[in-house]
Design a protein around this motif. Structure first.
Motif, PDB file in Angstrom:
ATOM      1  N   GLU A   1      40.515 -10.440 -58.279  1.00 26.06           N
ATOM      2  CA  GLU A   1      41.562 -11.248 -57.650  1.00 26.06           C
ATOM      3  C   GLU A   1      42.577 -10.366 -56.926  1.00 26.06           C
ATOM      4  O   GLU A   1      43.011 -10.685 -55.809  1.00 26.06           O
ATOM      5  CB  GLU A   1      42.281 -12.062 -58.737  1.00 26.06           C
ATOM      6  CG  GLU A   1      42.861 -13.371 -58.263  1.00 26.06           C
ATOM      7  CD  GLU A   1      43.551 -14.093 -59.404  1.00 26.06           C
ATOM      8  OE1 GLU A   1      44.800 -14.260 -59.311  1.00 26.06           O
ATOM      9  OE2 GLU A   1      42.885 -14.485 -60.385  1.00 26.06           O
ATOM     10  N   ALA A   2      42.937  -9.251 -57.554  1.00 24.05           N
ATOM     11  CA  ALA A   2      43.903  -8.328 -56.949  1.00 24.05           C
ATOM     12  C   ALA A   2      43.355  -7.767 -55.636  1.00 24.05           C
ATOM     13  O   ALA A   2      44.080  -7.644 -54.643  1.00 24.05           O
ATOM     14  CB  ALA A   2      44.229  -7.197 -57.924  1.00 24.05           C
ATOM     15  N   LYS A   3      42.069  -7.441 -55.643  1.00 25.63           N
ATOM     16  CA  LYS A   3      41.446  -6.878 -54.429  1.00 25.63           C
ATOM     17  C   LYS A   3      41.440  -7.902 -53.295  1.00 25.63           C
ATOM     18  O   LYS A   3      41.679  -7.565 -52.132  1.00 25.63           O
ATOM     19  CB  LYS A   3      39.990  -6.488 -54.721  1.00 25.63           C
ATOM     20  CG  LYS A   3      39.823  -5.157 -55.402  1.00 25.63           C
ATOM     21  CD  LYS A   3      40.186  -4.033 -54.465  1.00 25.63           C
ATOM     22  CE  LYS A   3      40.091  -2.683 -55.149  1.00 25.63           C
ATOM     23  NZ  LYS A   3      41.293  -1.888 -54.973  1.00 25.63           N
TER      24      LYS A   3
ATOM     25  N   HIS B   1      35.486  -2.657 -46.165  1.00 25.77           N
ATOM     26  CA  HIS B   1      36.276  -2.815 -47.392  1.00 25.77           C
ATOM     27  C   HIS B   1      35.795  -4.030 -48.185  1.00 25.77           C
ATOM     28  O   HIS B   1      35.631  -3.962 -49.408  1.00 25.77           O
ATOM     29  CB  HIS B   1      37.748  -2.973 -47.010  1.00 25.77           C
ATOM     30  CG  HIS B   1      38.650  -3.062 -48.199  1.00 25.77           C
ATOM     31  ND1 HIS B   1      38.835  -2.021 -49.063  1.00 25.77           N
ATOM     32  CD2 HIS B   1      39.413  -4.083 -48.677  1.00 25.77           C
ATOM     33  CE1 HIS B   1      39.673  -2.387 -50.022  1.00 25.77           C
ATOM     34  NE2 HIS B   1      40.022  -3.634 -49.810  1.00 25.77           N
ATOM     35  N   LEU B   2      35.559  -5.147 -47.488  1.00 27.74           N
ATOM     36  CA  LEU B   2      35.075  -6.353 -48.168  1.00 27.74           C
ATOM     37  C   LEU B   2      33.683  -6.100 -48.759  1.00 27.74           C
ATOM     38  O   LEU B   2      33.384  -6.519 -49.876  1.00 27.74           O
ATOM     39  CB  LEU B   2      34.993  -7.526 -47.187  1.00 27.74           C
ATOM     40  CG  LEU B   2      36.311  -8.029 -46.598  1.00 27.74           C
ATOM     41  CD1 LEU B   2      36.041  -9.149 -45.602  1.00 27.74           C
ATOM     42  CD2 LEU B   2      37.254  -8.509 -47.699  1.00 27.74           C
ATOM     43  N   ALA B   3      32.864  -5.386 -47.993  1.00 29.70           N
ATOM     44  CA  ALA B   3      31.476  -5.179 -48.416  1.00 29.70           C
ATOM     45  C   ALA B   3      31.379  -4.172 -49.563  1.00 29.70           C
ATOM     46  O   ALA B   3      30.400  -4.171 -50.301  1.00 29.70           O
ATOM     47  CB  ALA B   3      30.635  -4.698 -47.236  1.00 29.70           C
ATOM     48  N   HIS B   4      32.375  -3.320 -49.713  1.00 29.24           N
ATOM     49  CA  HIS B   4      32.273  -2.282 -50.740  1.00 29.24           C
ATOM     50  C   HIS B   4      33.338  -2.414 -51.811  1.00 29.24           C
ATOM     51  O   HIS B   4      33.034  -2.733 -52.946  1.00 29.24           O
ATOM     52  CB  HIS B   4      32.308  -0.896 -50.087  1.00 29.24           C
ATOM     53  CG  HIS B   4      31.127  -0.678 -49.209  1.00 29.24           C
ATOM     54  ND1 HIS B   4      31.108  -1.055 -47.882  1.00 29.24           N
ATOM     55  CD2 HIS B   4      29.887  -0.176 -49.474  1.00 29.24           C
ATOM     56  CE1 HIS B   4      29.914  -0.780 -47.365  1.00 29.24           C
ATOM     57  NE2 HIS B   4      29.157  -0.245 -48.308  1.00 29.24           N
ATOM     58  N   CYS B   5      34.600  -2.179 -51.450  1.00 27.79           N
ATOM     59  CA  CYS B   5      35.656  -2.156 -52.472  1.00 27.79           C
ATOM     60  C   CYS B   5      35.819  -3.529 -53.117  1.00 27.79           C
ATOM     61  O   CYS B   5      35.891  -3.653 -54.331  1.00 27.79           O
ATOM     62  CB  CYS B   5      36.981  -1.703 -51.866  1.00 27.79           C
ATOM     63  SG  CYS B   5      36.816  -0.245 -50.834  1.00 27.79           S
ATOM     64  N   VAL B   6      35.904  -4.579 -52.285  1.00 25.96           N
ATOM     65  CA  VAL B   6      36.112  -5.916 -52.843  1.00 25.96           C
ATOM     66  C   VAL B   6      34.867  -6.347 -53.624  1.00 25.96           C
ATOM     67  O   VAL B   6      34.960  -6.861 -54.738  1.00 25.96           O
ATOM     68  CB  VAL B   6      36.490  -6.934 -51.744  1.00 25.96           C
ATOM     69  CG1 VAL B   6      36.618  -8.336 -52.315  1.00 25.96           C
ATOM     70  CG2 VAL B   6      37.792  -6.522 -51.069  1.00 25.96           C
ATOM     71  N   ALA B   7      33.689  -6.091 -53.044  1.00 22.53           N
ATOM     72  CA  ALA B   7      32.440  -6.459 -53.726  1.00 22.53           C
ATOM     73  C   ALA B   7      32.339  -5.766 -55.084  1.00 22.53           C
ATOM     74  O   ALA B   7      31.953  -6.379 -56.086  1.00 22.53           O
ATOM     75  CB  ALA B   7      31.245  -6.079 -52.858  1.00 22.53           C
ATOM     76  N   GLU B   8      32.700  -4.493 -55.098  1.00 21.33           N
ATOM     77  CA  GLU B   8      32.625  -3.747 -56.354  1.00 21.33           C
ATOM     78  C   GLU B   8      33.516  -4.381 -57.437  1.00 21.33           C
ATOM     79  O   GLU B   8      33.101  -4.544 -58.584  1.00 21.33           O
ATOM     80  CB  GLU B   8      33.074  -2.297 -56.103  1.00 21.33           C
ATOM     81  CG  GLU B   8      32.886  -1.395 -57.297  1.00 21.33           C
ATOM     82  CD  GLU B   8      33.405   0.005 -57.006  1.00 21.33           C
ATOM     83  OE1 GLU B   8      34.270   0.489 -57.761  1.00 21.33           O
ATOM     84  OE2 GLU B   8      32.949   0.600 -56.026  1.00 21.33           O
TER      85      GLU B   8
END
Lengths: 116, 116, 116, 116
Positions: free
Chosen positions: B100-102, B82-89
């Motif tokens: 910030e929300a992510k 999740h950190l590597a994909h969704c948050v990074a995106e």
């Protein structure tokens, strides 16, 4: 959390399941514990479906937290009964070595729960 | 925290279930995650049998610790992805509010894992 | 895991202690984090007094739980900032290896927090 | 983890610190428990210095995990002694209500430790 002792047959000494432990206290709670474990099993299957359906990771993490909480509730229930029955029995047996071993064993089980 | 089940195998772009999340990163890991969850499901069923067979509480607690550890390993795997994909995106999207929300959402998920 | 103490108040750019990390993001939060850590330090001293005064074990355990909770709150605060700054910086740097390393490092830190 | 009972003066009934609890079992362990708490207090101060010196968040998180682990070790030590002394005393007292209350109290303390 009712851990009422069972009134069903005490297993006879030397029965295969017995191996010296009086671990039958949870007979009375069996239905409740099994129900909770069945619900957790269902949650784990639900998590598999969420993964299968590409659901959002954070929602899956939320479900994993819920299942972990459920498992810990079962563990606490078992621990409480264990202290009230198995450990108590050792402590009232008049054998200080057995009592000490039971306490050490329960405390090690708590350490394992804490470390997960 | 929407955990709404989706019965579609692959939501189309813009479908309500998609809602802008790129949560398909774990497609590649799906087989591995599913295998682990299946193993945990088997462990939970094993715990039910242990209860059924009146096995020793401490041994049941040990199995519960193992299942919890297994669930946490899956959670960490999902979190890392999740950190590597969704948050990074979100962080490379140039939208600081979304980023910030992510981050807040991921950190809240960690808080829930810690509290269990 | 370099925990080398630095005795400089503010390492200059390129100083060995800096090593490319933008870990100064919490400058703004420093006062709040320090206040919380001071409170936890006070709680630990309070626990020492409780032991010294032969207070009841369960009450001491309750205080230990409170201090642990306090430490985890600080950890979550630091983690959130770390994701929002250090990890984000790596992810927007255009260096995928650096970004991946940062995510792995953060996720390992969460694993250590979970295992305590 | 030696929780050997103390041979020092049993506090007289009705002493202000006594309040009905036999919580003096850890008299013998006091020096060890205090030493550990002093070390943890030092770690917390070290974390404050790390924050003050702008050290890397991940290294600070590692130190927080170490302090939390230290606190849990103290908690497990206290719990083990509590089970071996206070709970055992209630269980051999012949007062089932008191014994049950002690077990519930210990199990609630474990729940609080797990939830942190």
């Amino acid at each position: 959390m009712a851990n009422e002792p069972t009134d069903t047959a005490e297993p006879t000494e030397g029965s295969p399941a017995h191996d010296g432990h009086d671990h039958y206290w949870y007979h009375g709670d069996k239905a409740a514990i099994t129900r909770r474990l069945k619900r957790i099993e269902g949650q784990i299957r639900g998590i598999q479906r969420m993964v299968d359906d590409d659901q959002y990771c954070i929602d899956i993490l939320t479900q994993i937290s819920a299942s972990t909480k459920g498992l810990q509730a079962v563990a606490l229930n078992l621990l409480e009964g264990h202290l009230a029955h198995c450990v108590a029995e050792a402590q009232t047996s008049g054998d200080p070595t057995a009592a000490e071993a039971k306490v050490k064993e329960a405390s090690d089980a708590v350490a394992r729960l804490l470390r997960t």
